[in-house]
Scaffold this active site. Sequence first.
Site, PDB file in Angstrom:
ATOM      1  N   GLY A 286       0.800  -1.223   0.000  1.00  0.00           N
ATOM      2  CA  GLY A 286       0.000   0.000   0.000  1.00  0.00           C
ATOM      3  C   GLY A 286       0.826   1.263   0.000  1.00  0.00           C
ATOM      4  O   GLY A 286       0.507   2.221   0.692  1.00  0.00           O
ATOM      5  N   ASP A 319       2.794   8.796  -0.578  1.00  0.00           N
ATOM      6  CA  ASP A 319       3.696   7.662  -0.832  1.00  0.00           C
ATOM      7  C   ASP A 319       4.669   7.572   0.337  1.00  0.00           C
ATOM      8  O   ASP A 319       5.527   8.447   0.502  1.00  0.00           O
ATOM      9  CB  ASP A 319       4.444   7.860  -2.156  1.00  0.00           C
ATOM     10  CG  ASP A 319       5.179   6.613  -2.615  1.00  0.00           C
ATOM     11  OD1 ASP A 319       5.427   5.734  -1.767  1.00  0.00           O
ATOM     12  OD2 ASP A 319       5.488   6.516  -3.816  1.00  0.00           O
ATOM     13  N   ARG A 321       6.799   5.070   0.937  1.00  0.00           N
ATOM     14  CA  ARG A 321       7.849   4.084   0.692  1.00  0.00           C
ATOM     15  C   ARG A 321       9.242   4.714   0.759  1.00  0.00           C
ATOM     16  O   ARG A 321       9.408   5.915   0.571  1.00  0.00           O
ATOM     17  CB  ARG A 321       7.655   3.440  -0.685  1.00  0.00           C
ATOM     18  CG  ARG A 321       6.421   2.591  -0.792  1.00  0.00           C
ATOM     19  CD  ARG A 321       6.199   2.111  -2.213  1.00  0.00           C
ATOM     20  NE  ARG A 321       5.892   3.215  -3.127  1.00  0.00           N
ATOM     21  CZ  ARG A 321       5.631   3.052  -4.421  1.00  0.00           C
ATOM     22  NH1 ARG A 321       5.679   1.840  -4.955  1.00  0.00           N
ATOM     23  NH2 ARG A 321       5.335   4.101  -5.173  1.00  0.00           N
TER      24      ARG A 321
END
Length: 404
Positions: A286, A319, A321
């Site tokens: 995700g 985001d 990540r």
Amino acid sequence: MPDLDGKINGRAAATSKSWHQETADLPSFYSPQSRPIRDISRLTNAQHEDQEDFSLSSSGPSSHARDVEAPTATLDSIASSPAPLPPPSLLSPAFTPPATPGTATPSSEQPRSVPVDSSIPSGGCGTKKPRLLETLPEVQCIVRARIPTTGGTEMFLHLYTNNVDQKEHLAIVFGPHIRSTTLDTPREGETEMDRMVRGAYTGRLYPGRTRSGMMGPATLTDSNTESDMPEQNDPPLVRIHSECYTGETAWSARCDCGEQLDEAARLMSLPSAKTGGIIIYLRQEGRGIGLGEKLKAYNLQDLGSDTVEANLLLRHPADARSYGLATAMLLDLGQQEVKLLTNNPEKIRAVEGPNREVRVTERVAMVPLSWKGRGGFRSREVEGYLKTKIEKMGHMLDIGSLPS
């Protein structure tokens, strides 16, 4: 015998109605047919007709699906026909992602790449500055195993541990000449069998083999080792892929993650891919928020938000990540220059590391297969997802490569 005929017809109509009610709203993989039922025509009034017709129209979610109308059948034939076959097994290849590695149409086409240089503003890496770790994580490959794929090619699955999280990240390596430094390093007190069991060997394993080929002389059977292969000067194709359970396992049409993973494997399996390829598979579901929060974001999308807005409403970054683990894993695999398979400009600089320990020299676009007219799939959700990635996240799609 009108009474008997009436009972048979009535029982058949009731059975058909019950079956329709039970299966009309179920997912495709519960249907007795190999493609989901999309429309069931209503039965006509039995008081005015001796026979009732119904037709089934089906269309599948995959790229090759077309609407197919089943032959008309009478209730008499239904009453006398055998019971429908049970649903196909969920393990059937019919229900795996539409382009499992090696099952796509063979092609020798090499992906088109463009040079990139993150050290200059015009280097094709976007204008945003991604979040970089100050120092790279420490990683260790603890086991490697050969995986024969369904298409006949082979890859080596490397499992990594690290010092920043408790997750097991993976490197999917195409080509036996790409090796892990931490895996091959001898460990105190281990035997030759220990090394072979954890994958630190050259050549191929076979019944009765006793030497890894790394700690002592190999047998003649093991002489065709990776070290004998000519050194490749061109950098390998690399895909940094973040885990997506819904897109890779649950057949989701909300994103194209499963298709991207399959296409990356296909490109790295081509005979023309002599330098091999690496898929760094990071366990950051995700976009880093986890599966539970991702499913909440899906519900917010159904309520009208796009994929970026949904994450922000849940108080997450668009985001979350990071790619320091990917950089460290590439270095462990001996790669300091790579061709990156991505549309995300931020990923280019992020993968290079805080001091550009790995250099991305070329970018290969990941264009959706349906846009190229080569299968793939279309859905309202995935089109909105791709639109948001382009408009709000700055993803670059190589439109010039699309058919006119």
